[in-house]
Design an enzyme around this catalytic site. Structure first.
Site, mmCIF file in Angstrom:
data_model
loop_
_atom_site.group_PDB
_atom_site.id
_atom_site.type_symbol
_atom_site.label_atom_id
_atom_site.label_comp_id
_atom_site.label_asym_id
_atom_site.label_seq_id
_atom_site.Cartn_x
_atom_site.Cartn_y
_atom_site.Cartn_z
ATOM 1 N N GLY A 1 0.830 -1.194 0.000
ATOM 2 C CA GLY A 1 0.000 0.000 0.000
ATOM 3 C C GLY A 1 0.868 1.249 0.000
ATOM 4 N N GLN B 1 3.305 9.913 0.998
ATOM 5 C CA GLN B 1 4.576 9.173 0.980
ATOM 6 C C GLN B 1 5.417 9.465 -0.256
ATOM 7 O OE1 GLN B 1 2.485 5.256 2.004
ATOM 8 N NE2 GLN B 1 4.441 5.044 3.055
ATOM 9 N N CYS C 1 5.861 -0.092 7.327
ATOM 10 C CA CYS C 1 5.529 1.071 6.509
ATOM 11 C C CYS C 1 6.742 1.424 5.665
ATOM 12 C CB CYS C 1 5.154 2.241 7.420
ATOM 13 S SG CYS C 1 4.737 3.744 6.524
ATOM 14 N N LEU C 2 6.529 1.686 4.391
ATOM 15 C CA LEU C 2 7.648 2.019 3.508
ATOM 16 C C LEU C 2 8.335 3.317 3.928
ATOM 17 C CD1 LEU C 2 6.090 1.056 0.050
ATOM 18 C CD2 LEU C 2 7.693 -0.272 1.446
ATOM 19 N N HIS D 1 -4.400 1.636 7.466
ATOM 20 C CA HIS D 1 -3.004 2.087 7.565
ATOM 21 C C HIS D 1 -2.738 3.194 6.535
ATOM 22 C CE1 HIS D 1 1.507 1.351 7.937
ATOM 23 N NE2 HIS D 1 1.397 2.103 6.858
ATOM 24 N N GLU D 2 -3.151 2.943 5.285
ATOM 25 C CA GLU D 2 -2.911 3.940 4.237
ATOM 26 C C GLU D 2 -3.775 5.175 4.462
ATOM 27 O OE1 GLU D 2 -0.343 3.497 2.600
ATOM 28 O OE2 GLU D 2 -0.156 1.378 3.115
ATOM 29 N N HIS E 1 -2.322 7.713 6.688
ATOM 30 C CA HIS E 1 -1.368 8.621 6.027
ATOM 31 C C HIS E 1 -2.079 9.856 5.481
ATOM 32 C CE1 HIS E 1 2.399 6.402 6.180
ATOM 33 N NE2 HIS E 1 1.852 5.313 5.670
#
Ligand code: NI
Length: 186
Positions: free
Chosen positions: A45, A50, A98-99, A140-141, A144
């Protein structure tokens, strides 16, 4: 085009995103770039902050996890102007990463079910319920898009234990396999 992923500590990750308008320029190439960036980083995701944008857009692709659940195989989704309007069901704690926060994985408590209103990549509106791991990844996304990161949900001793790792990211001391955008030096 693979874009650099902004790291924990970058101010754009703390912005509340704005809805995009129907005439948003370059939506198709942006979405292509988001998926390409996601795949290059082996993620599932990615949200617009991001990659440095304050737009209310997130993408999810659970196909890498298809061996866990066959319904993940074709779960490649775009959520534009997304708004979660209900969260319910039992709370579960499951490990997340998380990236934007490389090399940290922690259990995060989340509700099991969400109802979300959004537009897809063709700007068609939807009102949909997701459960289980799909609901988790979308939450989660979605966080953001609200300027929230998964480590915000962790408290007490676990938070203390990851503090030094987070400080390293803040200092730009990061090793990962994909292109990143470190925190700007003050
Ligand atoms: Ni994330």
């Amino acid at each position: 085009m693979i874009l650099p992923i902004y790291l924990y500590g970058h101010p754009v990750l703390r912005k509340v995103t704005k809805n995009i308008s129907p005439d948003y320029p370059g939506l198709k190439p942006l979405l292509d770039n988001m998926f390409e960036t996601l795949y290059n980083a082996d993620g599932i995701g990615l949200a617009a902050p991001q990659i440095g944008l304050e737009d209310r857009i997130l993408v999810v692709d659970l196909s890498p996890l298809a061996d866990q659940d066959p319904s993940f195989k074709d779960f490649r989704r775009v959520f534009i102007n997304a708004h979660i309007i209900e969260k319910d069901g039992p709370e579960e704690s499951v490990e997340e990463g998380c990236l934007s926060i490389p090399n940290i994985h922690e259990k995060v408590p989340r509700k099991n079910r969400i109802r979300i209103q959004y537009s897809d990549e063709n700007l068609q509106p939807h009102d949909e319920v997701f459960e289980g791991y799909k609901a988790r990844v979308i939450q989660h996304e979605y966080d953001h898009l609200e300027g929230i990161m998964f480590v915000d949900h962790i408290s007490g001793i676990r938070k203390q234990m990851i503090r030094s790792k987070l400080d390293k990211i803040l200092k730009g001391d990061v090793r990962c396999s994909y292109k990143v955008k470190p925190v700007p030096k003050k």
